[in-house]
Structures are given as C-alpha cells and as structure tokens.
Design a protein around this motif. Structure first.
Motif, PDB file in Angstrom:
ATOM      1  N   GLY A   1       1.345  -1.029   0.459  1.00 50.22           N
ATOM      2  CA  GLY A   1      -0.013  -0.034  -0.321  1.00 50.22           C
ATOM      3  C   GLY A   1       0.806   1.431  -0.391  1.00 50.22           C
ATOM      4  O   GLY A   1       2.179   1.080   0.196  1.00 50.22           O
TER       5      GLY A   1
ATOM      6  N   LEU B   1      -0.032  -6.580   1.070  1.00 51.96           N
ATOM      7  CA  LEU B   1      -0.988  -6.338   0.044  1.00 51.96           C
ATOM      8  C   LEU B   1      -0.774  -7.668  -0.159  1.00 51.96           C
ATOM      9  O   LEU B   1      -2.272  -8.412  -0.154  1.00 51.96           O
ATOM     10  CB  LEU B   1      -1.499  -5.489  -0.661  1.00 51.96           C
TER      11      LEU B   1
ATOM     12  N   THR C   1      -5.705  -9.425  -2.173  1.00 46.31           N
ATOM     13  CA  THR C   1      -5.236  -9.595  -1.618  1.00 46.31           C
ATOM     14  C   THR C   1      -5.024 -10.891  -1.237  1.00 46.31           C
ATOM     15  O   THR C   1      -5.561 -11.473  -1.690  1.00 46.31           O
ATOM     16  CB  THR C   1      -5.223  -9.280  -0.208  1.00 46.31           C
TER      17      THR C   1
ATOM     18  N   VAL D   1      -8.854  -5.742  -4.469  1.00 50.44           N
ATOM     19  CA  VAL D   1      -7.570  -4.012  -3.861  1.00 50.44           C
ATOM     20  C   VAL D   1      -8.688  -2.740  -4.342  1.00 50.44           C
ATOM     21  O   VAL D   1      -8.332  -3.121  -5.479  1.00 50.44           O
ATOM     22  CB  VAL D   1      -5.970  -4.143  -3.959  1.00 50.44           C
TER      23      VAL D   1
ATOM     24  N   TYR E   1       0.040   2.501  -5.425  1.00 48.54           N
ATOM     25  CA  TYR E   1       0.740   0.986  -5.209  1.00 48.54           C
ATOM     26  C   TYR E   1       2.279   0.798  -5.179  1.00 48.54           C
ATOM     27  O   TYR E   1       2.034   1.739  -5.586  1.00 48.54           O
ATOM     28  CB  TYR E   1      -0.609   0.075  -5.386  1.00 48.54           C
TER      29      TYR E   1
END
Length: 233
Positions: A158, A164, A197, A209, A214
C-alpha cells in the motif's frame, strides 16, 4: 786442354786465351755486382699497399688471401660489444600459454541487481496487472546465481508500505533454478496479479484491492529492489 795450332808462336795463343779468361771472369764479377746492387735497392723501398690488394711493382695487384687458420664468421653473430667483439644474443623469452578459464564463481550480492515493475503504470480495477521481476549480473564476469522459485518474490504494498499481496503466498511447489548469468543480460520472470489481497498459506478469504496508488517491490533472497509505482483506476 787442346794445344793451340796456327802460324804464330804458341805463346801468343796462350796469352790470348789467358786474356779471354780474365775478361770472362771480370764480366761475371761485374754482373754479380750489378745484380747485388739491384737487390739491395729493392730492399730499401718497401712494397706499397693498394685498396685492391698488394702492389707487385709491375702495375698488377695481388688479392689478400685469408689465412686458413682464421676462424670462420659465426652464422648468427650477436651485437658488437664496445671492444669490437661480438656477443651472442640472449634467447627471446617464450610466453607460456594462458591456462583455460575455470568455471564461473557465485554471483555476489553487490554484482546482482534486482528490479520489479508493472508492465504498464496503470490498470483498471478488476484487471490482472502483469508484474515483472528482472535479475541482472552487473559484475565484470559471468557468475552463478540461484534463481529458484522460493527465493523470488514480488510484493504489492500500500501507499503506507503495508503488505497487500505476495507472489509466494499461493505459489506452486518449489523448483530449483540455478543459472550462469552473463554480464549485463537481464533474466526476467513475470506473474499476473489478480488484484486481490493474499497472506502466507493462501487463505480463501481474499479481498479486491480498490483504486489507488500502490508500490511493486521485488526480492531475490536478501536482495530488495527499489519500489515502482502501480496505479489502479
């Protein structure tokens, strides 16, 4: 001796013979004296040398013939020394053949570069972004590196750095992959991220997500790549 015969008395003939004998002796003495004088004159005038040979006195020259006792010249004379003598040249050094190169050694971490990037910087939510892990030998010589599946990893983090997703959470059984890496020739591995995830052990409860920015990071053993941006829209 034959007795003289003639109309004159014998004494006349004997006197004539004696006179002829005396004249002959005097002539021989005079001739010997002349020859001796010539020889003495020649001894007093040494022979003159010429460029072509020895002057023989009659307009001809004689070539100097080397003495048979003189040593023959060397077939491969060395350089002349200051004293005029020649010295043999030292033998030229021979270069030994270089030994064949040995097998490549292991790649040091300092000679290995790891990079992780998305195929394109932005994907829509619900797509399956293509992620790449690239390993490059940046050392001076080829080397051996273990690129086995359990050592390679691509992470999606993240914006705050929270983990993640990992390519190793749900990967297949490990496989060995040891390679010789040429210099500056990248080796690439790819994986499609489902946009959800994950966690170690691959739990079934996985979340999609949402849109946002990211980071994609790669690992190879203890090596970590710089983060690369990935945007979901």
């Amino acid at each position: 001796m034959v007795e003289p015969n003639g109309p004159l008395p014998q004494s006349v003939y004997w006197r004539r013979r004696a006179l002829a004998a005396v004249v002959s002796v005097l002539a021989m003495v005079l001739l010997a004296w002349l020859i001796g004088g010539l020889v003495e004159a020649d001894d007093q005038h040494p022979v003159r040398g010429t460029a072509g040979g020895t002057d023989l006195g009659d307009g001809t020259t004689g070539k100097q013939t080397p003495s048979t006792s003189a040593s023959a010249p060397s077939s491969s004379p060395g350089p002349a020394s200051p004293s005029g003598s020649t010295t043999a040249s030292p033998p030229a050094p021979t270069s030994a053949a270089a030994p064949p190169p040995g097998p490549p050694g292991p790649c040091a971490d300092t000679a290995t570069r790891v990079a992780a990037t998305p195929d394109v910087p932005s994907y829509p939510v619900g797509a399956r972004p293509l992620l790449r892990l690239v390993v490059t030998n940046v050392g001076p010589v080829p080397c051996v590196r273990d690129l086995s599946r359990q050592l390679r990893e691509i992470l999606v983090l993240g914006a705050d750095g929270a983990r993640l997703w990992s390519s190793n959470d749900c990967y297949a059984p490990p496989e060995q992959d040891v390679r010789v890496l040429p210099v500056n020739q990248p080796v690439e591995f790819t994986v499609n991220w489902a946009g959800r995830t994950s966690a170690p052990g691959c739990p079934l409860n996985r979340e999609t997500v949402p849109a946002g920015t990211y980071q994609v990071v790669g690992h190879l053993g203890a090596l970590t790549s710089p983060p690369a941006a990935l945007t979901l829209t």
